[in-house]
Design an enzyme around this catalytic site. Structure first.
Site, PDB file in Angstrom:
ATOM      1  N   GLU A  44      -3.986 -36.217 -60.907  1.00 25.28           N
ATOM      2  CA  GLU A  44      -3.349 -35.271 -59.991  1.00 25.28           C
ATOM      3  C   GLU A  44      -3.399 -33.841 -60.530  1.00 25.28           C
ATOM      4  O   GLU A  44      -3.595 -32.891 -59.761  1.00 25.28           O
ATOM      5  CB  GLU A  44      -1.902 -35.681 -59.716  1.00 25.28           C
ATOM      6  CG  GLU A  44      -1.755 -36.945 -58.875  1.00 25.28           C
ATOM      7  CD  GLU A  44      -2.294 -36.787 -57.459  1.00 25.28           C
ATOM      8  OE1 GLU A  44      -2.533 -35.641 -57.026  1.00 25.28           O
ATOM      9  OE2 GLU A  44      -2.497 -37.820 -56.795  1.00 25.28           O
ATOM     10  N   TYR A 133       5.048 -32.123 -55.592  1.00 25.54           N
ATOM     11  CA  TYR A 133       3.995 -33.015 -55.122  1.00 25.54           C
ATOM     12  C   TYR A 133       3.557 -33.984 -56.226  1.00 25.54           C
ATOM     13  O   TYR A 133       3.476 -35.195 -56.012  1.00 25.54           O
ATOM     14  CB  TYR A 133       2.784 -32.228 -54.630  1.00 25.54           C
ATOM     15  CG  TYR A 133       1.565 -33.117 -54.484  1.00 25.54           C
ATOM     16  CD1 TYR A 133       1.445 -33.970 -53.395  1.00 25.54           C
ATOM     17  CD2 TYR A 133       0.587 -33.160 -55.475  1.00 25.54           C
ATOM     18  CE1 TYR A 133       0.362 -34.829 -53.277  1.00 25.54           C
ATOM     19  CE2 TYR A 133      -0.493 -34.016 -55.364  1.00 25.54           C
ATOM     20  CZ  TYR A 133      -0.597 -34.850 -54.266  1.00 25.54           C
ATOM     21  OH  TYR A 133      -1.653 -35.709 -54.167  1.00 25.54           O
ATOM     22  N   ASP A 151       0.107 -33.558 -49.647  1.00 25.11           N
ATOM     23  CA  ASP A 151      -0.934 -32.636 -50.078  1.00 25.11           C
ATOM     24  C   ASP A 151      -1.537 -31.950 -48.850  1.00 25.11           C
ATOM     25  O   ASP A 151      -1.046 -32.115 -47.720  1.00 25.11           O
ATOM     26  CB  ASP A 151      -2.002 -33.368 -50.893  1.00 25.11           C
ATOM     27  CG  ASP A 151      -2.886 -34.270 -50.030  1.00 25.11           C
ATOM     28  OD1 ASP A 151      -2.492 -34.582 -48.887  1.00 25.11           O
ATOM     29  OD2 ASP A 151      -3.968 -34.663 -50.490  1.00 25.11           O
TER      30      ASP A 151
END
Length: 368
Positions: A44, A133, A151
């Site tokens: 990520e 996130y 996202d």
């Protein structure tokens, strides 16, 4: 609103699509199996502002060199920065290393959180470089928790499906609320990944595949003829232009002069050629050979290197000099060293500069 959305969102159809068409990625596992938190976190961070195809080889290289987060924490920062070269946004690499050290030293080498730990997202937010996130992604994908994970792909999908006409970024709050309202109990780790893959493959930014889409019957944007207009994005303003000059010195042994940039600021902590003007917002600076870090017969190349950063565009002039020996610059703020060219260790801007400079050199100095 939440009940209505829960009743109309085609969760079963989404999972059916994902089971057939979902991507197999090296950091993924399918429910009921959960991915490694280290792998989810690493991927990520790498995926921020970077596409999957670019990230995969970097991810495989990192996990080969540093199989666990404790291995990454023990690695010298310079090695991590060198391995990161080419991914850009180097503050991410510095924060990656800081977070690894924090997990290794303060968390006993384990990411905090599992299905019994209700505060996993809050704990993960304490890690350098981990925002809402990324924390939600780790909690959902690695811990199997019901966490909000939104996202850019999911923003687009939800903006269209629920016909959210509020412009971004203001729409983020509304999109997150819609996400939270329809969170399924089943397959919590697959849920955000299925949404991302579906948006990436079907609900694409341009020319989405609405014909045959399993969401078509209940997509509000499609019903209202708004698909091409959503999500509503903020008006783009032209990027300001900065101008700078870089100095590439090559000695009679074929070594080049590099220095380590300060940890703070652009290309923080990275190896680079000495330059003037990169941090300045003035576009009309007088940049020439007189600014060189040490005396030499500097030659200004005809064409500058062009490079685009997030908030500005750069025109970088290049001065090239062939030098005998290993002189050191007089300036106190430039403490560098001479070494054989290794473009893979340089950030992309410096790679461009070296490529342009090397093209002007005669063998044996040219190293490409």
């Amino acid at each position: 609103m939440g009940n209505q959305k829960s009743q109309t969102f085609p969760t079963a159809a989404l999972f059916g699509w994902y089971d057939k068409h979902g991507r197999d990625l090296p950091w993924r596992r399918r429910w009921p199996y959960l991915a490694s938190a280290y792998h989810v976190w690493l991927s990520e961070i790498m995926l921020q502002q970077t596409v999957v195809a670019t990230v995969i080889p970097y991810f495989l290289d990192f996990t080969r060199r540093w199989p666990t987060i404790n291995d990454l924490a023990s690695a010298p920062l310079d090695d991590v920065l060198a391995a990161w070269a080419g991914l850009g946004y180097y503050a991410r690499a510095r924060n990656l290393h800081k977070a690894a050290v924090m997990v290794a030293t303060e968390w006993g080498g384990q990411f905090s959180g599992d299905h019994r730990h209700a505060n996993a997202v809050a704990d993960l937010r304490a890690l350098p470089g981990v925002g809402p996130y990324t924390a939600g992604a780790i909690a959902a994908i690695a811990f199997g928790q019901q966490a909000v994970v939104v996202d850019g792909n999911i923003e687009r999908l939800f903006s269209r499906y629920f016909a959210i006409t509020t412009p971004l970024p203001a729409a983020k709050t509304e999109i997150a609320a819609a996400y939270a309202a329809i969170l399924p109990v089943d397959r919590p780790s697959d849920w955000p990944q299925a949404l991302m893959d579906f948006a990436n493959a079907v609900c694409t930014p341009k020319q989405p595949l609405c014909d045959g889409c399993c969401f078509a019957e209940s997509c509000q944007a499609l019903a209202r003829g708004l698909v091409d207009q959503l999500p509503v994005k903020p008006v783009k303003t032209p990027k300001p232009v900065r101008r700078a000059i870089a100095f590439v010195a090559v000695n009679d042994q074929g070594d080049i002069f590099l220095h380590r940039r300060p940890n703070q600021g652009l290309l923080g902590g990275m190896l680079a050629f000495p330059e003037i003007g990169l941090a300045s917002k003035q576009a009309d600076q007088n940049l020439d050979q007189t600014m060189a870090p040490f005396a030499a017969d500097w030659v200004l190349l005809d064409e500058p290197v062009l490079h685009v950063f997030t908030h500005f565009a750069l025109e970088m002039k290049i001065c090239l000099a062939s030098i005998e020996g290993t002189p050191q610059p007089i300036a106190d703020d430039i403490k560098g060293h001479w070494a054989k060219p290794r473009p893979a260790d340089l950030p992309s801007l410096m790679r461009k500069i070296w490529k342009a400079a090397a093209a002007m050199l005669l063998p044996p100095h040219a190293s490409r």
